[in-house]
Write a protein that holds these residues in place. Structure first.
Motif, short mmCIF file in Angstrom:
data_model
loop_
_atom_site.label_atom_id
_atom_site.label_comp_id
_atom_site.label_asym_id
_atom_site.label_seq_id
_atom_site.Cartn_x
_atom_site.Cartn_y
_atom_site.Cartn_z
N PHE A 242 36.31 46.80 41.43
CA PHE A 242 36.44 45.61 42.28
C PHE A 242 35.65 45.77 43.57
N ARG A 243 35.74 46.94 44.18
CA ARG A 243 35.03 47.14 45.45
C ARG A 243 33.52 47.03 45.26
N LEU A 295 32.36 35.81 44.11
CA LEU A 295 31.79 34.61 44.70
C LEU A 295 30.89 35.01 45.87
N PRO A 296 29.66 34.44 45.93
CA PRO A 296 28.68 34.97 46.88
C PRO A 296 29.02 34.76 48.35
N GLN A 297 29.63 33.63 48.71
CA GLN A 297 29.84 33.39 50.14
C GLN A 297 31.13 34.01 50.65
N SER A 298 32.24 33.72 49.99
CA SER A 298 33.53 34.25 50.47
C SER A 298 33.71 35.72 50.09
N ARG A 299 32.95 36.20 49.11
CA ARG A 299 33.04 37.56 48.57
C ARG A 299 34.35 37.78 47.80
N ALA A 300 35.10 36.72 47.58
CA ALA A 300 36.34 36.87 46.82
C ALA A 300 36.00 37.13 45.35
N ILE A 301 36.95 37.74 44.63
CA ILE A 301 36.77 37.90 43.18
C ILE A 301 37.58 36.82 42.49
N LEU A 302 36.89 36.10 41.62
CA LEU A 302 37.53 35.02 40.87
C LEU A 302 37.84 35.55 39.47
N PHE A 303 39.13 35.63 39.17
CA PHE A 303 39.61 36.15 37.88
C PHE A 303 40.18 34.97 37.10
N MET A 304 39.51 34.61 36.01
CA MET A 304 39.96 33.44 35.25
C MET A 304 40.51 33.88 33.89
N VAL A 305 41.51 33.19 33.43
CA VAL A 305 42.15 33.59 32.17
C VAL A 305 42.34 32.37 31.28
N ARG A 306 41.77 32.43 30.09
CA ARG A 306 42.04 31.38 29.10
C ARG A 306 42.98 31.98 28.06
N THR A 307 44.04 31.25 27.79
CA THR A 307 45.05 31.77 26.86
C THR A 307 45.09 30.91 25.60
#
Ligand code: HEM
Length: 366
Positions: A242-243, A295-307
């Motif tokens: 993650f880092r 995400l490039p601007q906020s630097r957050a990691i977007l974790f998406m899950v399709r079930t």
């Protein structure tokens, strides 16, 4: 000379400790605000994604992955590079799952949608990415309103959303009404430890046995406390991953659970499933496809899950897959089997699989 060296060493030590203390005492991250002000900004990414023209969502079968392997049980990250074209997928479950989303947003909003201070930019950026991707990939289904380009039409449900400032709903709520995936945003240092990633916002229609309301704000390791072997095998590699994660390398991973009914909005842990009178027709495979991107601007990691939920009896027509699933279930260490609720469905599954596989000869032993 020796005195100089000692003095220099001491100064370096004091500066390093000072910096560490300063970082630890930092308040929750406030990221630079970059409002969405023009429609051009929304369509500036995903240029390499190929558009699918004339896509018929109702005719598209869903794509439940079979993430089981027949070998020895391994507790590994299991991530691989994802193709940009298939970041978000649509299929014939769309309308039904959108109705469920609507019902949950109307009646159980706090159970499916949570966001904390400091996540605003990441949530907006998530919506911005999703709109950019969907309008590029499925231009017949997601397009600007011809009357006002600030609005996006969802051509499948007929809903229309303002997608530039000022938004009329929370950005994750809008995003939830466009895609089939759940969304989780993790922000580094948004809590006491500057190195940890914390869950700061989430829309979760299909939690796999957990309550979003309880876990919002938690760091990754704490979210995973019920997961056997996480601490010993996965905590360090996942935190490092993650880092170091780069914007340019979105990845995916698959997993599966089994459950004894068709509930997608499953907040109770699987280990708490009731085991009485379970029939094989009740048993569902719960497959998840998870994607991760920075995400490039906020630097957050977007974790998406399709079930996806598939009745296990459907595997009767794919003996090779059923054979491998059975091997994988048998190979689970006891604590993992317990976590996955095998007590509730294990015996019923074994008896049924025994009959189905009675004459099956695996072509290659794995
Ligand atoms: C590379 C990243 C990740 C890895 C390798 C990973 C791994 C796992 C594993 C092995 C499990 C047990 C179920 C299974 O998959 O067999 C699990 C469960 C779970 N994971 Fe992750 N995970 C990752 C990222 C995340 C993130 C970013 C979130 C943030 C929401 C998350 C939330 C959860 C939750 C809520 C559960 C269920 C916990 C429970 O049973 O109460 N995971 N994860």
């Amino acid at each position: 000379m020796t005195n100089y060296a000692i003095c220099f060493g001491l100064v370096l030590l004091v500066v390093t400790i000072g910096l560490k203390l300063f970082r630890r005492g930092r308040p929750v991250v406030t990221l630079p605000v970059k409002p969405i002000t023009s429609t051009e900004e929304l369509i500036s990414t995903f240029d390499s994604v190929s558009p699918v023209i004339g896509f018929n969502v109702d005719a598209q079968p869903s794509h439940p992955y079979a993430p089981w392997s027949g070998g020895k049980f391994q507790m590994a990250m299991g991530i691989r590079r994802t193709q940009e074209d298939s970041w978000l997928m649509l299929d014939n479950r769309y309308r039904e799952e959108q109705s469920l989303r609507e019902r949950l947003l109307d009646n159980e909003k706090a159970g499916v949608l949570q966001y904390l201070d400091g996540s605003e930019d990441a949530c907006r950026e998530t919506l911005e990415h999703i709109v950019a991707f969907l309008t590029r990939r499925f231009p017949d289904l997601f397009f600007r309103s011809p009357k006002d380009l600030n609005y996006l039409c969802n051509g499948i449900t007929g809903a229309v959303f303002r997608v530039v400032d000022p938004l009329e709903q929370h950005p994750l709520e809008i995003a939830a009404r466009l895609v089939m995936e759940d969304m989780n945003l993790l922000i580094q240092g948004a809590g006491p430890d500057p190195d940890e990633h914390y869950l700061r916002a989430s829309f979760s229609m299909a939690p796999a046995g957990w309550y979003l309301k309880d876990r919002i704000g938690w760091p990754l390791w704490q979210i995973h406390t019920p997961v056997p072997m996480w601490e010993e095998k996965l905590r360090k590699p996942v935190e490092k991953y993650f880092r170091d994660m780069k914007v340019s390398t979105p990845v995916e991973r698959m997993n599966f659970f089994m459950q004894t009914d068709k509930t997608l909005f499953q907040q109770e842990p699987f280990a708490a499933q009731r085991a009485e009178n379970v029939k094989i027709q009740d048993v569902q495979v719960r497959h998840e496809r998870q994607t991760l991107r920075r995400l490039p601007q906020s630097r957050a990691i977007l974790f998406m899950v399709r079930t996806y939920l598939t009745p296990v009896v459907e595997l009767a027509s794919n003996k090779a897959s059923l054979y491998t699933l059975r091997k994988s279930i048998r190979a689970m260490p006891e604590e993992m089997a317990k976590y996955k609720g095998r007590e509730a469905w294990g015996d019923v599954f074994e008896k049924w699989a025994e009959r189905e596989l009675a004459d099956y000869e695996p072509s290659v032993e794995c």
